[in-house]
Design an enzyme around this catalytic site. Structure first.
Site, PDB file in Angstrom:
ATOM      1  N   ASP A 151       0.828  -1.226   0.000  1.00 20.89           N
ATOM      2  CA  ASP A 151       0.000   0.000   0.000  1.00 20.89           C
ATOM      3  C   ASP A 151       0.852   1.262   0.000  1.00 20.89           C
ATOM      4  OD1 ASP A 151       0.685  -0.308   2.740  1.00 20.89           O
ATOM      5  OD2 ASP A 151      -1.295   0.322   3.461  1.00 20.89           O
ATOM      6  N   GLY A 204      -2.459  -7.018  14.563  1.00 23.11           N
ATOM      7  CA  GLY A 204      -2.337  -7.005  13.113  1.00 23.11           C
ATOM      8  C   GLY A 204      -3.678  -6.991  12.390  1.00 23.11           C
ATOM      9  N   ASP A 258      -5.596   0.219   5.689  1.00 23.27           N
ATOM     10  CA  ASP A 258      -6.395  -0.100   6.872  1.00 23.27           C
ATOM     11  C   ASP A 258      -7.587   0.844   7.024  1.00 23.27           C
ATOM     12  OD1 ASP A 258      -4.244  -1.743   7.112  1.00 23.27           O
ATOM     13  OD2 ASP A 258      -3.520  -0.932   9.024  1.00 23.27           O
TER      14      ASP A 258
HETATM   15  P1  ADP Z   1      -3.120  -3.003  15.294  1.00 17.52           P
HETATM   16  O1  ADP Z   1      -3.620  -1.827  14.531  1.00 17.52           O
HETATM   17  O2  ADP Z   1      -2.606  -4.073  14.398  1.00 17.52           O
HETATM   18  O3  ADP Z   1      -4.096  -3.550  16.262  1.00 17.52           O
HETATM   19  P2  ADP Z   1      -1.311  -1.023  16.327  1.00 17.52           P
HETATM   20  O4  ADP Z   1      -0.065  -1.119  17.103  1.00 17.52           O
HETATM   21  O5  ADP Z   1      -1.286  -0.294  15.028  1.00 17.52           O
HETATM   22  O6  ADP Z   1      -1.861  -2.512  16.140  1.00 17.52           O
HETATM   23  O7  ADP Z   1      -2.429  -0.319  17.195  1.00 17.52           O
HETATM   24  C1  ADP Z   1      -2.695  -0.750  18.509  1.00 17.52           C
HETATM   25  C2  ADP Z   1      -2.857   0.462  19.410  1.00 17.52           C
HETATM   26  O8  ADP Z   1      -4.051   1.184  19.052  1.00 17.52           O
HETATM   27  C3  ADP Z   1      -3.062   0.094  20.863  1.00 17.52           C
HETATM   28  O9  ADP Z   1      -1.826  -0.095  21.510  1.00 17.52           O
HETATM   29  C4  ADP Z   1      -3.794   1.314  21.390  1.00 17.52           C
HETATM   30  O10 ADP Z   1      -2.906   2.384  21.630  1.00 17.52           O
HETATM   31  C5  ADP Z   1      -4.666   1.715  20.213  1.00 17.52           C
HETATM   32  N1  ADP Z   1      -6.016   1.137  20.320  1.00 17.52           N
HETATM   33  C6  ADP Z   1      -6.633   0.363  19.425  1.00 17.52           C
HETATM   34  N2  ADP Z   1      -7.877   0.023  19.834  1.00 17.52           N
HETATM   35  C7  ADP Z   1      -8.052   0.605  21.044  1.00 17.52           C
HETATM   36  C8  ADP Z   1      -9.124   0.634  21.991  1.00 17.52           C
HETATM   37  N3  ADP Z   1     -10.271   0.004  21.802  1.00 17.52           N
HETATM   38  N4  ADP Z   1      -8.925   1.366  23.114  1.00 17.52           N
HETATM   39  C9  ADP Z   1      -7.770   2.006  23.329  1.00 17.52           C
HETATM   40  N5  ADP Z   1      -6.747   2.003  22.482  1.00 17.52           N
HETATM   41  C10 ADP Z   1      -6.863   1.326  21.345  1.00 17.52           C
HETATM   42 MG    MG Z   2      -2.439  -0.533  13.332  1.00 21.80          MG
END
Ligand code: ADP
Ligand code: MG
Length: 393
Positions: free
Chosen positions: A46, A138, A186
Site C-alpha cells: 500500500d 495485526g 487499513d
Molecule cells: P493493530 O492496529 O494491528 O491492532 P497497532 O499497534 O497499530 O496494532 O495499534 C494498537 C494500538 O491502538 C493500541 O496499543 C492502542 O494504543 C490503540 N487502540 C486500538 N484500539 C483501542 C481501543 N479500543 N482502546 C484504546 N486504544 C486502542
Molecule cells: Mg495498526
C-alpha cells in the site's frame, strides 16, 4: 476453540453501560462503529502505491458519546489489555493551534482524528470506546479506532461525508499523532468495506473494486499467534525507506511504476537487500492483481497458491515474517481442504489468514492448535460492512 466475539449491539450496550457509570447516569446521544480488517493478499504494497485485497471484519470498535458545551474532551476506553489509564481528559485548543500528542498513548489516535477531522472545529464531547478487535494483533485495531471516532464525530457535526477523504484524514491521524507512517489500506477498508466482498484497492488512484466473497463452502480463518516481536515498530519505517530508495534508483515515483525488467536492469546499482525488498513489492503487486481475478472466477486453488507465494516472499525477500507465523502457515497447509495461508499485516507476529473449505474448519483449527507451540486465537470470519452510525434507540 475458535474464539467467539461480541456482536456490534453487544459492544454498543457495553459502551452505554460504561458511559452511564463514568458520566453519572447520563445517556450517550450518538454512536458509531468501524471494523478491523484482514488483508487477503498484497502485503507491504500500500505504501508503494500498489494493490491490496483486504476485507472488513465483523470485529469492530464502537464509540458512543455526547457533545458537551465546553472545550473539554473526556474519553474512556474499556479495552482490557491497555496497560495505560483508561480515562483521559484534555482541552481542545481554542486558537486553532495543534492538539499535541502525549500520554496515554492510545488517546493519540483520538487526538489525531480530532486534529484532521474535516468538519472543524470539533466541539467538546465525552465518549466511551469498546472493541472486539484485538489490540496490536495485526487486524488494525488502530484504524478501526480512528475511523470509529471520525464517524462518531460526524454525528455531532456533519461534513460532506466523502468516504475516501475520511480514510485519508484517519491515515493522517496515525502519521502525525501515533507516529506510524502507515499506508492507506487499513483506514480505507475500515471506511469502505462491504459485506460479502473483499476490496481490491488501488492505493495510487484510491479506487476500489469490490470482489464478491460469499461462498457458503468457503471460510476465511484468522489465527492470531498472540506474539508481537519488538522489531515490528522499527522495521516498518526501515522497509518504507528501502522501497523509496529502490524506487529512486530505478528513477520511478514509486515501486508501483517499476517492472521486474526495470529491476533486473538496475540490479548492479542496488545492494542485495534493497533488490530483494523491491522484488517482493513488484511481484506482490502483480500477484494481488492475479489473486483478485482468481477470486472473482472462484479459482480458490489458484488463490491459495498465490497466498503461499506471498507468504514465502514476505519471509525470504521482505524478511518480515517470524518463526511463529511460518509455523502457523505450515501447519495450516498440511490440512486437506486448505487452499492457502499466509501471514497478514505488518509482520513480526500478529496473525495469519487462511482460506479453506467450510467442511475443513474444525480439523484445521484442531491441527494448527496441536502443531503450534503457542496459544493461538482463532476467528472464523466473513467480509463485513465498513464504518457506520449506530442507532441508540
Ligand atoms: P493493530 O492496529 O494491528 O491492532 P497497532 O499497534 O497499530 O496494532 O495499534 C494498537 C494500538 O491502538 C493500541 O496499543 C492502542 O494504543 C490503540 N487502540 C486500538 N484500539 C483501542 C481501543 N479500543 N482502546 C484504546 N486504544 C486502542
Ligand atoms: Mg495498526
Amino acid at each position: 476453540m475458535s474464539s467467539s466475539f461480541p456482536t456490534v449491539s453487544e459492544l454498543a450496550a457495553e459502551a452505554r453501560r460504561v458511559y452511564g457509570e463514568e458520566f453519572g447516569g447520563d445517556a450517550p446521544r450518538a454512536a458509531a462503529c468501524a471494523p478491523g480488517r484482514v488483508n487477503l493478499i498484497g502485503e507491504h504494497t500500500d505504501y508503494n502505491q500498489g494493490l491490496v485485497l483486504p476485507m472488513a471484519l465483523p470485529l469492530v470498535t464502537v464509540v458512543v458519546g455526547s457533545q458537551t458545551s465546553g472545550k473539554d474532551v473526556t474519553v474512556v476506553t474499556a479495552a482490557k489489555d491497555a496497560d495505560e489509564p483508561r480515562r483521559v481528559t484534555f482541552s481542545l485548543p481554542s486558537d486553532g493551534s495543534t492538539l499535541a500528542p502525549g500520554l496515554p498513548g492510545w488517546a493519540n489516535y483520538v487526538k489525531g482524528v480530532i486534529q484532521h477531522h474535516r468538519a472543524l472545529p470539533v466541539p467538546g464531547f465525552r465518549a466511551v470506546i469498546t472493541s472486539s478487535v484485538p489490540l496490536g494483533g495485526g487486524l488494525s485495531s488502530s484504524a478501526s479506532l480512528e475511523v470509529a471516532v471520525y464517524t462518531f464525530l460526524q454525528q455531532l457535526m456533519q461534513d460532506d461525508g466523502d468516504k475516501v477523504s475520511t480514510a485519508v484524514a484517519c491515515q493522517q491521524a496515525e502519521h502525525t499523532h501515533a507516529g506510524v507512517p502507515c499506508g492507506i489500506m487499513d483506514q480505507f477498508v475500515s471506511v469502505l468495506g462491504r459485506e460479502g466482498h473483499a476490496l481490491l484497492i488501488d492505493c495510487r488512484s484510491l479506487e476500489a473494486t469490490p470482489v464478491p466473497l460469499r461462498d457458503q463452502d468457503l471460510v476465511i480463518l484468522i489465527t492470531n499467534s498472540n506474539v508481537r516481536h519488538s522489531l515490528a515498530g522499527s522495521e516498518y519505517p526501515t522497509r518504507r525507506r528501502q522501497c523509496e530508495e529502490a524506487a529512486s534508483i530505478l528513477g520511478k515515483d514509486s515501486l508501483r511504476d517499476a517492472t521486474m525488467e526495470d529491476l533486473e536492469e538496475a540490479r548492479d546499482r542496488l545492494d542485495d537487500v534493497t533488490y530483494r525488498r523491491a522484488r517482493h513489492v513488484i511481484e506482490e503487486i502483480e500477484r494481488t492483481a492475479r489473486a483478485a481475478k482468481a477470486l472473482e472466477g472462484g479459482a480458490y486453488e489458484e488463490f491459495g497458491r498465490l497466498m503461499v507465494e506471498s507468504h514465502n516472499s514476505l519471509r525470504d525477500l521482505y524478511e518480515v515474517s517470524c518463526r511463529e507465523l511460518d509455523e502457523l502457515v505450515s501447519a495450516a497447509m498440511e490440512v486437506e481442504g486448505v487452499f492457502g495461508s499466509r501471514m497478514t499485516g505488518g509482520g513480526f507476529g500478529g496473525c495469519t489468514v487462511t482460506l479453506l473449505q467450510t467442511s475443513a474448519t474444525e480439523r484445521t483449527i484442531l491441527h494448527v492448535q496441536e502443531r503450534f507451540g503457542g496459544t493461538p486465537t482463532f476467528y472464523v470470519t466473513t467480509p463485513s460492512d465498513g464504518a457506520r452510525a449506530l442507532s441508540l434507540l
